[in-house]
Design an enzyme around this catalytic site. Structure first.
Site, PDB file in Angstrom:
ATOM      1  N   ARG A  68      -7.343  45.654 -27.916  1.00  0.00           N
ATOM      2  CA  ARG A  68      -6.856  44.265 -27.339  1.00  0.00           C
ATOM      3  C   ARG A  68      -5.871  43.734 -28.101  1.00  0.00           C
ATOM      4  NH1 ARG A  68     -10.887  40.999 -24.910  1.00  0.00           N
ATOM      5  NH2 ARG A  68     -12.500  42.175 -25.809  1.00  0.00           N
ATOM      6  N   ARG A 103     -11.866  39.409 -15.932  1.00  0.00           N
ATOM      7  CA  ARG A 103     -12.725  38.781 -17.198  1.00  0.00           C
ATOM      8  C   ARG A 103     -13.132  37.404 -17.116  1.00  0.00           C
ATOM      9  NH1 ARG A 103     -10.516  38.045 -21.495  1.00  0.00           N
ATOM     10  NH2 ARG A 103     -12.097  38.959 -22.967  1.00  0.00           N
ATOM     11  N   CYS A 105     -13.908  36.717  -1.351  1.00  0.00           N
ATOM     12  CA  CYS A 105     -14.926  35.942  -0.516  1.00  0.00           C
ATOM     13  C   CYS A 105     -16.248  35.857  -1.435  1.00  0.00           C
ATOM     14  CB  CYS A 105     -15.554  36.576   0.892  1.00  0.00           C
ATOM     15  SG  CYS A 105     -13.842  36.753   1.620  1.00  0.00           S
ATOM     16  N   GLU A 106     -16.283  35.345  -2.470  1.00  0.00           N
ATOM     17  CA  GLU A 106     -17.542  34.762  -3.394  1.00  0.00           C
ATOM     18  C   GLU A 106     -16.828  33.868  -4.425  1.00  0.00           C
ATOM     19  OE1 GLU A 106     -18.928  37.729  -6.311  1.00  0.00           O
ATOM     20  OE2 GLU A 106     -18.308  39.031  -5.199  1.00  0.00           O
ATOM     21  N   TYR A 125      -7.704  44.913 -20.790  1.00  0.00           N
ATOM     22  CA  TYR A 125      -9.019  44.896 -20.086  1.00  0.00           C
ATOM     23  C   TYR A 125      -8.377  43.973 -18.767  1.00  0.00           C
ATOM     24  CZ  TYR A 125     -10.859  46.406 -24.295  1.00  0.00           C
ATOM     25  OH  TYR A 125     -11.223  47.165 -25.581  1.00  0.00           O
TER      26      TYR A 125
HETATM   27  N1  LLP Z   1     -13.568  51.384 -30.191  1.00  0.00           N
HETATM   28  C1  LLP Z   1     -14.798  51.486 -29.524  1.00  0.00           C
HETATM   29  C2  LLP Z   1     -15.860  52.545 -29.824  1.00  0.00           C
HETATM   30  C3  LLP Z   1     -14.907  50.295 -28.371  1.00  0.00           C
HETATM   31  O1  LLP Z   1     -16.061  50.510 -27.917  1.00  0.00           O
HETATM   32  C4  LLP Z   1     -13.944  49.528 -28.265  1.00  0.00           C
HETATM   33  C5  LLP Z   1     -14.016  48.512 -27.186  1.00  0.00           C
HETATM   34  C6  LLP Z   1     -12.709  49.546 -29.114  1.00  0.00           C
HETATM   35  C7  LLP Z   1     -12.608  50.595 -29.949  1.00  0.00           C
HETATM   36  C8  LLP Z   1     -11.649  48.463 -28.733  1.00  0.00           C
HETATM   37  O2  LLP Z   1     -11.858  47.317 -29.036  1.00  0.00           O
HETATM   38  P1  LLP Z   1     -10.968  46.224 -28.955  1.00  0.00           P
HETATM   39  O3  LLP Z   1      -9.857  46.248 -30.299  1.00  0.00           O
HETATM   40  O4  LLP Z   1     -10.205  46.161 -27.645  1.00  0.00           O
HETATM   41  O5  LLP Z   1     -11.842  44.619 -29.183  1.00  0.00           O
HETATM   42  N2  LLP Z   1     -13.929  44.424 -21.258  1.00  0.00           N
HETATM   43  C9  LLP Z   1     -14.112  43.600 -22.557  1.00  0.00           C
HETATM   44  C10 LLP Z   1     -14.003  44.467 -23.734  1.00  0.00           C
HETATM   45  C11 LLP Z   1     -14.865  45.554 -23.736  1.00  0.00           C
HETATM   46  C12 LLP Z   1     -14.423  46.429 -25.266  1.00  0.00           C
HETATM   47  C13 LLP Z   1     -15.202  47.567 -25.101  1.00  0.00           C
HETATM   48  N3  LLP Z   1     -15.084  48.451 -26.549  1.00  0.00           N
HETATM   49  C14 LLP Z   1     -13.162  42.397 -22.267  1.00  0.00           C
HETATM   50  O6  LLP Z   1     -12.368  42.338 -21.317  1.00  0.00           O
HETATM   51  O7  LLP Z   1     -13.396  41.542 -23.337  1.00  0.00           O
END
Ligand code: LLP
Length: 421
Positions: free
Chosen positions: A278, A314, A346-347, A375
């Site tokens: 992210r 999100r 439609c929700e 994401y």
């Molecule tokens: N490494 C592992 C093992 C992970 O499971 C994740 C994220 C990352 C790295 C990266 O994390 P980041 O630096 O992006 O925070 N869909 C959700 C976020 C799901 C994160 C899953 N794992 C959202 O939109 O907030």
């Protein structure tokens, strides 16, 4: 900081007017900034220097091959969680020895794919996975470098759906069982134990949970070494948060995070890996949409956009906030009014924001969702048979379509009618 700024009253991505992209590809679309991706990647490499390290971009956050190539060409490693992501990293030209394979449910075909193509390490998450990986390796006559993901039982203080480091979560092995599990791994013929992996969650806006987890990893490193294991690599996961609501959020900076890593595990003589997603991709992307209608409801006004929850899930899934800005810069002090910003699906869950204060909008006006690089596109679906939206990459004053909008023929062509119909 990102590179989406107003210039001469119009929102730009680097040197390109958003309205010019909209006129070429139509809305909605995602647009990414090369300069922002580059800057965010470098913030991490600078924060970790001079420690030996590899910044492995979490592909799950933004997986377009062109984006991966931008980062891969800078020297980034990649963190993949599926065979498909592995293929994307390779398609972007990233060598196998810069790819780490994470995830709780790797299948044997996925393990084989990575071993054939080359892999830096597997981050193994359970004992059954250790055995499965060893079997695959023995059948191929190879040994796989592995770390084991430990679950440190630390509260990441983030949204419950994206916290991973508590003992009730499905991830990793409990840290107090590490000695037994490492002993089993060391005895398996297909594996070469090289380190420890940890990842406690995503969108962390406080460094304290990282500190608690990394101190436990430092302890464990000493313990495992005393038990005869060679620990040369620590994968510290991803998770550093970004400011979604710019007016009132200021999460810690990569530099502070790097200092914390140096303080907690910097003197162990290990190579450090991190897996940020992210923070590299989030603020490097916008979702751009058009206003279809302004609908005056009984007690509120709705801004109905041509983007929907299937394009950016999100807000519907996590109640997440994304700043929404008009593409034409509002005049200073222009009056604002509250809108419920919604899509056409439609929700009722297809709501991006409630009572969001924006200047007056007309059908055809363009708006941009900030912080939509991570994401966003990767979690999109074709719900309501809405085509996946295009992705655009900007560099300086150029832009290119890096994923085209599919035609209805392409979408329908994936369905087949069985012979009996
Ligand atoms: N490494 C592992 C093992 C992970 O499971 C994740 C994220 C990352 C790295 C990266 O994390 P980041 O630096 O992006 O925070 N869909 C959700 C976020 C799901 C994160 C899953 N794992 C959202 O939109 O907030």
């Amino acid at each position: 900081m990102d590179h989406f700024l107003y210039r001469d009253g119009e929102l730009h991505a680097e040197g390109v007017a958003i309205a010019d992209i909209a006129a070429t590809v139509g809305t909605p679309f995602y647009v990414y900034s090369t300069a922002t991706l580059t800057r965010h990647y470098r913030l991490f490499t600078e924060a970790l220097s001079p420690l030996p390290h590899l910044v492995c971009f979490a592909i799950k956050s933004l997986s377009n091959v062109a984006v991966l190539k931008v980062l891969g060409d800078l020297g980034a490693g990649m963190d993949v969680v599926s065979g498909g992501e592995y293929m994307r990293a390779r398609a972007a030209g990233v060598p196998g020895d810069r790819i780490v394979f994470s995830g709780v449910g790797k299948t044997k075909p996925e393990m084989r794919l990575a071993l054939e193509g080359g892999i830096r390490q597997f981050n193994v998450e359970s004992e059954p996975e250790l055995r499965a990986l060893s079997e695959v390796c023995v059948s191929m006559g190879v040994r796989a470098p592995i770390t084991i993901r430990v679950n440190p039982d630390v509260d990441a203080k983030t949204h419950e759906k994206i916290a991973t480091g508590k003992k009730e979560n499905k991830f990793g092995i409990p840290i107090d069982r590490a000695s037994a599990v490492y002993a089993e791994a060391a005895a398996l013929p297909g594996l070469q134990v090289i380190g420890i992996d940890v990842h406690i969650g995503s969108q962390l806006t406080d460094l304290a949970p990282f500190e608690a987890a990394y101190l436990k990893v430092a302890d464990l490193t000493h313990r495992l070494r005393a038990e005869g294991h060679t620990i040369t690599r620590l994968d510290l996961g991803g998770g550093l948060g970004i400011p979604y609501e710019r007016s009132n959020e200021a999460p810690p900076l990569p530099l502070d995070y790097g200092a914390l890593i140096k303080r907690t595990v910097g003197d162990l003589g290990c190579e450090i890996e991190i897996e940020p997603g992210r923070l590299i991709s989030g603020n490097a992307g916008l979702l751009v949409a058009s206003v279809i209608y302004v609908k005056n409801g009984e007690d509120r006004d709705f801004l109905i956009l041509d983007a929907a929850m299937n394009d950016l899930i999100r807000p519907a899934m996590y109640g997440a906030h994304h700043d929404i800005v008009p593409v034409v810069e509002p005049a200073a002090g222009a009056a604002q009014q509250p809108f419920d910003v919604v899509g056409p699906v439609c929700e009722t869950g297809d709501t991006f924001a409630k009572a969001r204060h924006l200047t007056a909008q007309q059908p055809g006006d363009l708006v941009a969702f900030r912080s939509a690089g991570a994401y966003g596109a990767v979690m999109a679906s074709e719900y309501n048979t809405r085509p996946l939206i295009p992705e655009i990459l900007v560099k300086d004053d150029h832009f290119a379509v890096i994923r085209a909008r599919p035609t209805f023929d392409e979408i329908l062509g994936r369905d087949t009618i069985p012979y009996w119909l």
